[in-house]
Write a protein that holds these residues in place. Structure first.
Motif, short mmCIF file in Angstrom:
data_model
loop_
_atom_site.label_atom_id
_atom_site.label_comp_id
_atom_site.label_asym_id
_atom_site.label_seq_id
_atom_site.Cartn_x
_atom_site.Cartn_y
_atom_site.Cartn_z
N SER A 130 -47.08 44.41 5.23
CA SER A 130 -46.99 45.86 5.36
C SER A 130 -46.52 46.46 4.05
CB SER A 130 -45.99 46.19 6.48
OG SER A 130 -45.44 47.48 6.32
N GLU A 131 -46.85 47.70 3.82
CA GLU A 131 -46.35 48.39 2.63
C GLU A 131 -44.82 48.47 2.64
OE1 GLU A 131 -49.95 51.43 1.39
OE2 GLU A 131 -48.45 52.13 2.83
N LYS A 132 -44.19 48.28 3.80
CA LYS A 132 -42.74 48.31 3.90
C LYS A 132 -42.11 46.95 3.61
CE LYS A 132 -42.58 52.08 7.29
NZ LYS A 132 -42.12 52.50 8.65
N ALA A 133 -42.92 45.94 3.41
CA ALA A 133 -42.40 44.59 3.20
C ALA A 133 -41.75 44.46 1.83
CB ALA A 133 -43.52 43.57 3.36
N LYS A 134 -40.72 43.64 1.79
CA LYS A 134 -40.08 43.23 0.54
C LYS A 134 -39.80 41.74 0.65
CE LYS A 134 -37.83 47.69 -0.35
NZ LYS A 134 -36.54 48.39 -0.60
N MET A 135 -39.92 41.04 -0.48
CA MET A 135 -39.74 39.60 -0.45
C MET A 135 -38.85 39.15 -1.60
SD MET A 135 -43.68 38.53 0.54
CE MET A 135 -43.25 36.89 1.14
N GLY A 136 -38.00 38.17 -1.33
CA GLY A 136 -37.13 37.65 -2.37
C GLY A 136 -36.50 36.34 -1.94
N VAL A 137 -36.26 35.47 -2.91
CA VAL A 137 -35.54 34.22 -2.64
C VAL A 137 -34.17 34.34 -3.31
CG1 VAL A 137 -37.48 32.70 -2.18
CG2 VAL A 137 -36.88 33.15 -4.53
N THR A 138 -33.25 34.92 -2.57
CA THR A 138 -31.99 35.40 -3.12
C THR A 138 -30.82 34.44 -2.92
OG1 THR A 138 -31.62 36.58 -1.03
CG2 THR A 138 -32.68 37.81 -2.80
N PHE A 139 -31.10 33.16 -2.83
CA PHE A 139 -30.06 32.18 -2.54
C PHE A 139 -28.95 32.17 -3.57
CE2 PHE A 139 -34.04 30.65 -0.68
CZ PHE A 139 -33.65 30.43 0.64
N LEU A 140 -29.32 32.29 -4.85
CA LEU A 140 -28.30 32.21 -5.90
C LEU A 140 -27.30 33.35 -5.81
CD1 LEU A 140 -30.49 31.06 -8.93
CD2 LEU A 140 -28.73 29.74 -7.77
N LYS A 141 -27.71 34.48 -5.27
CA LYS A 141 -26.78 35.60 -5.11
C LYS A 141 -25.68 35.29 -4.11
CE LYS A 141 -29.78 39.39 -6.57
NZ LYS A 141 -30.39 40.70 -6.22
N LEU A 142 -25.90 34.27 -3.29
CA LEU A 142 -24.89 33.82 -2.33
C LEU A 142 -24.19 32.56 -2.80
CD1 LEU A 142 -26.89 34.37 0.99
CD2 LEU A 142 -24.93 35.70 0.20
N GLY A 143 -24.48 32.17 -4.04
CA GLY A 143 -23.91 30.92 -4.54
C GLY A 143 -24.53 29.70 -3.92
N LEU A 144 -25.78 29.83 -3.47
CA LEU A 144 -26.48 28.73 -2.79
C LEU A 144 -27.78 28.41 -3.52
CD1 LEU A 144 -26.02 29.95 0.90
CD2 LEU A 144 -24.73 28.13 -0.25
N ILE A 145 -28.42 27.35 -3.06
CA ILE A 145 -29.76 26.99 -3.53
C ILE A 145 -30.70 27.05 -2.33
CG2 ILE A 145 -29.01 25.64 -5.51
CD1 ILE A 145 -30.03 23.89 -2.29
N PRO A 146 -32.01 27.01 -2.53
CA PRO A 146 -32.90 27.01 -1.37
C PRO A 146 -32.71 25.74 -0.55
CG PRO A 146 -34.10 27.56 -3.39
CD PRO A 146 -32.76 27.04 -3.80
N GLY A 147 -32.05 25.87 0.58
CA GLY A 147 -31.76 24.71 1.41
C GLY A 147 -32.84 24.43 2.44
N ASP A 148 -33.96 25.13 2.31
CA ASP A 148 -34.99 25.06 3.35
C ASP A 148 -36.33 24.53 2.83
OD1 ASP A 148 -35.83 27.09 1.71
OD2 ASP A 148 -35.55 28.69 3.15
N GLY A 149 -36.34 23.95 1.64
CA GLY A 149 -37.59 23.44 1.08
C GLY A 149 -38.32 24.43 0.21
N GLY A 150 -37.77 25.61 0.00
CA GLY A 150 -38.44 26.62 -0.80
C GLY A 150 -38.68 26.20 -2.24
N ALA A 151 -37.80 25.34 -2.78
CA ALA A 151 -37.97 24.88 -4.16
C ALA A 151 -39.21 24.00 -4.31
CB ALA A 151 -36.73 24.09 -4.62
N TRP A 152 -39.65 23.39 -3.22
CA TRP A 152 -40.90 22.62 -3.21
C TRP A 152 -42.10 23.53 -2.99
CZ3 TRP A 152 -44.71 21.95 0.49
CH2 TRP A 152 -45.60 20.89 0.29
N LEU A 153 -41.93 24.48 -2.09
CA LEU A 153 -43.07 25.30 -1.66
C LEU A 153 -43.44 26.38 -2.67
CD1 LEU A 153 -45.06 26.04 0.65
CD2 LEU A 153 -43.31 27.62 1.48
N MET A 154 -42.45 27.12 -3.17
CA MET A 154 -42.74 28.32 -3.95
C MET A 154 -43.56 28.05 -5.22
SD MET A 154 -42.39 31.52 -3.32
CE MET A 154 -41.15 31.44 -2.03
N PRO A 155 -43.26 27.01 -6.01
CA PRO A 155 -44.11 26.76 -7.19
C PRO A 155 -45.55 26.45 -6.82
CG PRO A 155 -42.03 25.58 -7.38
CD PRO A 155 -42.10 26.10 -5.98
N ARG A 156 -45.76 25.87 -5.65
CA ARG A 156 -47.12 25.56 -5.22
C ARG A 156 -47.88 26.82 -4.83
NH1 ARG A 156 -44.35 20.91 -4.56
NH2 ARG A 156 -45.53 18.95 -4.57
#
Length: 265
Positions: A130-156
């Motif tokens: 939707s035009e209202k959609a926003k997307m971000g992988v904001t883990f570092l802002k919480l002092g975290l890393i992608p704990g859900d496999g996003g580091a594997w998926l996103m570059p692909r």
């Protein structure tokens, strides 16, 4: 209240993340098993040829439950080895069950998809925003890393450079930037999102269901398997498809210049 609602519309299953008061935040105890059970139900139904995943209310999913992180409850409670199991047996169940679902999956991203919510949306084969959609992988802002496999998926999905930029900055991008980067394939007005997603799902659902599921399986294995492995899998799968009634129906339809009517046999 279950985190996931299912609505069967003919050969299409609509899956709705259902925690609108918390912007469909994920990670509460039982979320993983509930979504895994929903995916298993869809795969077990031979009538289902495509699924659409969306969010209730104004968000697709705000990601991990920050309040639960603060209070250290649910998947975020206990000592490190307990938290590890919380990820493996809850959060990982969410993303794995969606990613591994045999049926083609479309994400209809109706609003913010942030952190875990962004990665959940990206587990789908096709993403419409939707035009209202926003997307971000904001883990570092919480002092975290992608704990859900996003580091594997996103570059692909969008390439190493853009994936690194998205992760390292924590930037939240709008729907049009997401389309430019390849995170979504199409941006539509908010009030047209589900109509567009369902129209696409209906086109997909016109395909022969056995071949459709196998085609998705080959594409998924293509992310990690070698070329020779995929070639061998393709030959074996194709031999099976040649024995189906749907294959004969497709051949006849082309020769007779008509629309095929695939039955899943």
């Amino acid at each position: 209240m279950s985190i996931i609602l299912l609505e069967k519309r003919g050969p299409i299953m609509v899956m709705t993340l259902n925690r609108p008061d918390a912007m469909n935040a994920l990670g509460e105890e039982g979320d993983g098993p509930a979504i895994a059970a929903a995916c298993n139900e869809i795969v077990a139904d031979p009538e289902i040829r495509c699924a659409v995943l969306t969010g209730a209310g104004r968000a697709f999913s705000a990601g991990g439950n920050v309040k639960a992180m603060k209070e250290k409850t649910g998947a975020f409670s206990g000592k490190p080895h307990i938290v590890r199991n919380g990820y493996r047996n809850n959060i990982h169940m969410i993303v794995k069950s969606l990613y591994n679902m045999e049926v083609p999956l479309i994400s209809a991203i109706n609003g913010p998809a942030i952190g875990l919510g962004c990665d959940v949306a990206c587990m789908a084969d096709i993403r419409i925003a939707s035009e209202k959609a926003k997307m971000g992988v904001t883990f570092l802002k919480l002092g975290l890393i992608p704990g859900d496999g996003g580091a594997w998926l996103m570059p692909r999905l969008i390439g190493a450079s853009r994936a690194a930029e998205l992760l390292f900055t924590g930037d939240v991008i709008d729907a049009h930037k997401a389309a430019e980067w390849g995170l979504v394939s199409k941006v539509v007005p908010a009030d047209e999102l589900m109509d567009e997603a369902m129209a696409l799902a209906e086109r997909i659902a016109q395909q022969p269901p056995q071949a459709l599921r196998l085609a998705k399986t080959l594409m998924r294995h293509g992310n990690t398997a070698s070329y020779e492995t995929i070639m061998e899998m393709s030959a074996a799968a194709q031999a099976l498809m040649h024995e189906t009634e749907d294959h004969l129906e497709g051949v006849d339809a082309i020769l007779e210049k008509r629309t095929p009517d695939f039955k899943g046999r």
